[in-house]
Motif scaffolding. Structure first.
Motif, short mmCIF file in Angstrom:
data_model
loop_
_atom_site.label_atom_id
_atom_site.label_comp_id
_atom_site.label_asym_id
_atom_site.label_seq_id
_atom_site.Cartn_x
_atom_site.Cartn_y
_atom_site.Cartn_z
N PHE A 322 0.85 -1.19 0.00
CA PHE A 322 0.00 0.00 0.00
C PHE A 322 0.88 1.24 0.00
CE2 PHE A 322 -3.63 -2.21 2.58
CZ PHE A 322 -4.05 -2.86 1.43
N GLU A 323 0.64 2.14 -0.94
CA GLU A 323 1.28 3.45 -0.91
C GLU A 323 0.43 4.36 -0.03
OE1 GLU A 323 4.19 3.99 -2.16
OE2 GLU A 323 4.35 2.07 -3.20
N LEU A 324 1.02 4.93 1.01
CA LEU A 324 0.24 5.54 2.09
C LEU A 324 0.00 7.05 1.93
CD1 LEU A 324 1.72 3.68 5.18
CD2 LEU A 324 -0.32 3.12 3.84
N ASP A 325 0.67 7.71 1.02
CA ASP A 325 0.50 9.16 0.90
C ASP A 325 -0.97 9.59 0.73
OD1 ASP A 325 3.08 9.84 1.40
OD2 ASP A 325 3.65 10.13 -0.69
N PRO A 326 -1.77 8.86 -0.08
CA PRO A 326 -3.17 9.31 -0.26
C PRO A 326 -4.01 9.29 1.02
CG PRO A 326 -2.51 7.81 -2.03
CD PRO A 326 -1.45 7.75 -0.99
N VAL A 327 -3.58 8.55 2.04
CA VAL A 327 -4.38 8.47 3.28
C VAL A 327 -3.60 9.03 4.47
CG1 VAL A 327 -5.74 6.52 2.45
CG2 VAL A 327 -3.62 6.08 3.71
N ARG A 328 -2.63 9.90 4.18
CA ARG A 328 -1.75 10.40 5.24
C ARG A 328 -2.52 11.13 6.34
NH1 ARG A 328 2.32 8.16 6.04
NH2 ARG A 328 3.10 8.44 3.91
N GLU A 329 -3.48 11.97 5.99
CA GLU A 329 -4.22 12.71 7.01
C GLU A 329 -5.02 11.79 7.92
OE1 GLU A 329 -3.82 15.92 7.73
OE2 GLU A 329 -2.25 15.80 6.18
N ASP A 330 -5.59 10.73 7.35
CA ASP A 330 -6.32 9.76 8.17
C ASP A 330 -5.38 9.07 9.16
OD1 ASP A 330 -9.18 9.53 6.92
OD2 ASP A 330 -7.80 9.59 5.24
N LEU A 331 -4.16 8.77 8.72
CA LEU A 331 -3.21 8.10 9.59
C LEU A 331 -2.74 9.03 10.71
CD1 LEU A 331 -1.10 6.08 7.00
CD2 LEU A 331 -2.96 5.27 8.45
N LYS A 332 -2.62 10.31 10.43
CA LYS A 332 -2.25 11.26 11.48
C LYS A 332 -3.34 11.33 12.55
CE LYS A 332 0.69 14.22 8.61
NZ LYS A 332 0.84 15.57 7.99
N LYS A 333 -4.60 11.32 12.13
CA LYS A 333 -5.71 11.33 13.10
C LYS A 333 -5.69 10.04 13.93
CE LYS A 333 -8.69 14.18 10.16
NZ LYS A 333 -9.93 14.18 9.33
N TYR A 334 -5.36 8.94 13.29
CA TYR A 334 -5.31 7.68 14.02
C TYR A 334 -4.17 7.70 15.04
CZ TYR A 334 -4.85 2.76 15.09
OH TYR A 334 -4.76 1.56 15.77
N TYR A 335 -3.04 8.27 14.68
CA TYR A 335 -1.92 8.40 15.61
C TYR A 335 -2.36 9.14 16.87
CZ TYR A 335 2.71 9.79 17.35
OH TYR A 335 3.82 10.00 18.13
N SER A 336 -3.07 10.25 16.68
CA SER A 336 -3.55 11.03 17.83
C SER A 336 -4.52 10.24 18.68
CB SER A 336 -4.22 12.32 17.34
OG SER A 336 -3.30 13.14 16.66
N ALA A 337 -5.41 9.47 18.02
CA ALA A 337 -6.38 8.66 18.76
C ALA A 337 -5.68 7.58 19.57
CB ALA A 337 -7.38 8.04 17.79
N CYS A 338 -4.65 6.97 19.02
CA CYS A 338 -3.91 5.95 19.75
C CYS A 338 -3.21 6.55 20.97
CB CYS A 338 -2.88 5.28 18.85
SG CYS A 338 -3.56 3.94 17.84
N TRP A 339 -2.64 7.72 20.79
CA TRP A 339 -1.94 8.34 21.91
C TRP A 339 -2.89 8.65 23.06
CZ3 TRP A 339 2.50 9.01 24.11
CH2 TRP A 339 2.67 10.02 25.06
N LYS A 340 -4.10 9.07 22.72
CA LYS A 340 -5.08 9.38 23.76
C LYS A 340 -5.60 8.12 24.45
CE LYS A 340 -6.69 13.59 21.47
NZ LYS A 340 -7.83 14.23 20.74
N ALA A 341 -5.79 7.06 23.67
CA ALA A 341 -6.37 5.83 24.23
C ALA A 341 -5.35 4.92 24.89
CB ALA A 341 -7.12 5.06 23.13
N ALA A 342 -4.14 4.90 24.37
CA ALA A 342 -3.14 3.95 24.85
C ALA A 342 -1.76 4.58 24.76
CB ALA A 342 -3.19 2.66 24.01
N PRO A 343 -1.49 5.60 25.60
CA PRO A 343 -0.19 6.28 25.49
C PRO A 343 0.97 5.33 25.74
CG PRO A 343 -1.33 6.89 27.53
CD PRO A 343 -2.32 6.12 26.68
N TRP A 344 2.03 5.51 24.98
CA TRP A 344 3.21 4.66 25.10
C TRP A 344 4.31 5.44 25.80
CZ3 TRP A 344 0.47 5.91 20.80
CH2 TRP A 344 0.94 6.98 20.02
N PRO A 345 5.27 4.73 26.35
CA PRO A 345 6.38 5.40 27.07
C PRO A 345 7.12 6.35 26.13
CG PRO A 345 6.37 3.05 27.51
CD PRO A 345 5.41 3.27 26.41
N THR A 346 7.61 7.42 26.68
CA THR A 346 8.38 8.39 25.89
C THR A 346 9.86 8.28 26.13
OG1 THR A 346 8.06 10.05 27.62
CG2 THR A 346 6.46 10.03 25.81
N ASP A 347 10.27 7.44 27.05
CA ASP A 347 11.70 7.28 27.36
C ASP A 347 12.38 6.50 26.25
OD1 ASP A 347 11.03 6.82 30.87
OD2 ASP A 347 11.30 8.64 29.69
#
Length: 347
Positions: A322-347
């Motif tokens: 899959f070439e991902l550029d056409p859905v880049r904005e959707d993936l950015k929104k998903y990144y934010s949703a994941c961070w809010k629901a299941a934050p990962w360590p930053t260390d």
């Protein structure tokens, strides 16, 4: 074997060469070797797209000579625009694949090494392909500059382009201001404007952004089947599940011959599936991979993601990318949703 079609009915009165009307020639290549390689006939349409060409082509379809999904190779520089659109509708109705190409000289000869050109009525016929390959080598695809702009204003042409999901809008300024009678398009122009898709329909995305387990599903249909990736995040866990929906028989054959299964990110092998990890489920080859949650940014910002099964022989490789550029904005929104629901360590 190869065959030519030039219409049917009672013979017309003899004409001199100068008086003979120009017509579209149809060469059908359905010999055993062609079918062994491509699975479907190769049909070459060349010459002038005359008003009766769609009827001759439709007759061959009705007779079963040109089946669903056939490869159509076009080489025409003039002709009837309405006939070109009628051919395009026939191509789309039976999910045919359009290319540019020149006909074979004989049953035993390989394809002649000369330039195929598609412009005017031929361009509109080409748009009818469900899958449309960009020109290869020295082949050329063009739109008459002034005529193409004027044609877009006619109701029947506008309706046809909409029906084929073709938008010439991004090229209107180029067509309108060109000093040349024909604008010859580059492969990049054709792909970026959606005029060609190289045997892939557009990548689609469906996101479920609510906690506790946000997910994003990427789907694409191509000539080989339907392909899907599901990415899901939970606290401390990120999974990637791939589905290569190629049919029950094909899925089993892929697993029978395959020895390695893995996910590629940016064309680099990243996640190797353990032996037996890839399975046949219904009509799909499927596998699930755990991915480090801290690397989700690398995953969602990748240029492309693929899922593959290799065999002992490196020539055996089945899967998708899959070439991902056409859905880049959707993936950015998903990144934010994941961070809010299941934050990962930053260390």
């Amino acid at each position: 074997m190869g065959a030519h079609a030039h219409g049917s009915g009672a013979p017309a009165p003899a004409r001199s060469q100068a008086q003979a009307p120009e017509r579209l020639s149809i060469q059908l290549n359905n010999d055993r070797m062609t079918l062994a390689i491509t699975k479907v006939p190769q049909v070459y349409l060349y010459g002038v797209i005359d008003a009766d060409a769609p009827q001759r082509f439709a007759a061959m379809v009705a007779e079963g000579k040109i089946p669903t999904g056939s490869d159509i190779y076009l080489n025409a520089t003039s002709g009837d625009l309405q006939a070109g659109m009628a051919l395009g509708r026939l191509f789309r109705k039976d999910a045919m694949v359009t290319h540019l190409g020149t006909p074979r000289r004989s049953r035993l000869a390989t394809k002649v090494n000369k330039t195929a050109t598609c412009v005017g009525a031929c361009s509109y016929a080409y748009f009818g392909g469900l899958y449309r390959w960009v020109p290869a080598g020295s082949d050329r695809f063009g739109l008459p500059s002034y005529d193409a702009v004027a044609a877009q204003k006619s109701e029947d042409v506008a309706a046809y382009l909409k029906e084929m999901d073709i938008d010439l809008g991004p090229l209107t300024a180029t067509l309108a201001t060109s000093r040349d009678p024909v604008v010859w398009l580059t492969t990049d122009q054709m792909l970026s404007a959606g005029l060609a898709n190289n045997a892939r329909l557009p990548l689609t995305v469906q996101s479920l952004l609510s906690p506790p387990a946000p997910s994003v599903t990427l789907d694409q249909v191509d000539r080989n089947g339907r392909h899907r990736l599901v990415i899901q995040c939970r606290p401390g866990q990120l999974t990637i599940t791939s589905f290569d929906m190629v049919g029950v028989g094909a899925a089993r054959e892929i697993l029978r011959r395959g020895t390695r299964a893995y996910i590629e990110i940016n064309r680099q092998e990243t996640l190797l599936q353990p032996p037996g990890g890839a399975r046949a489920v219904d009509d799909a080859v499927t596998m699930m991979h755990a991915y480090p949650p801290t690397q989700i940014g690398h995953l969602l910002l990748a240029r492309n993601i693929g899922a593959w099964v290799d065999g002992k022989n490196k020539s055996f490789r089945n899967g998708f990318v899959f070439e991902l550029d056409p859905v880049r904005e959707d993936l950015k929104k998903y990144y934010s949703a994941c961070w809010k629901a299941a934050p990962w360590p930053t260390d």
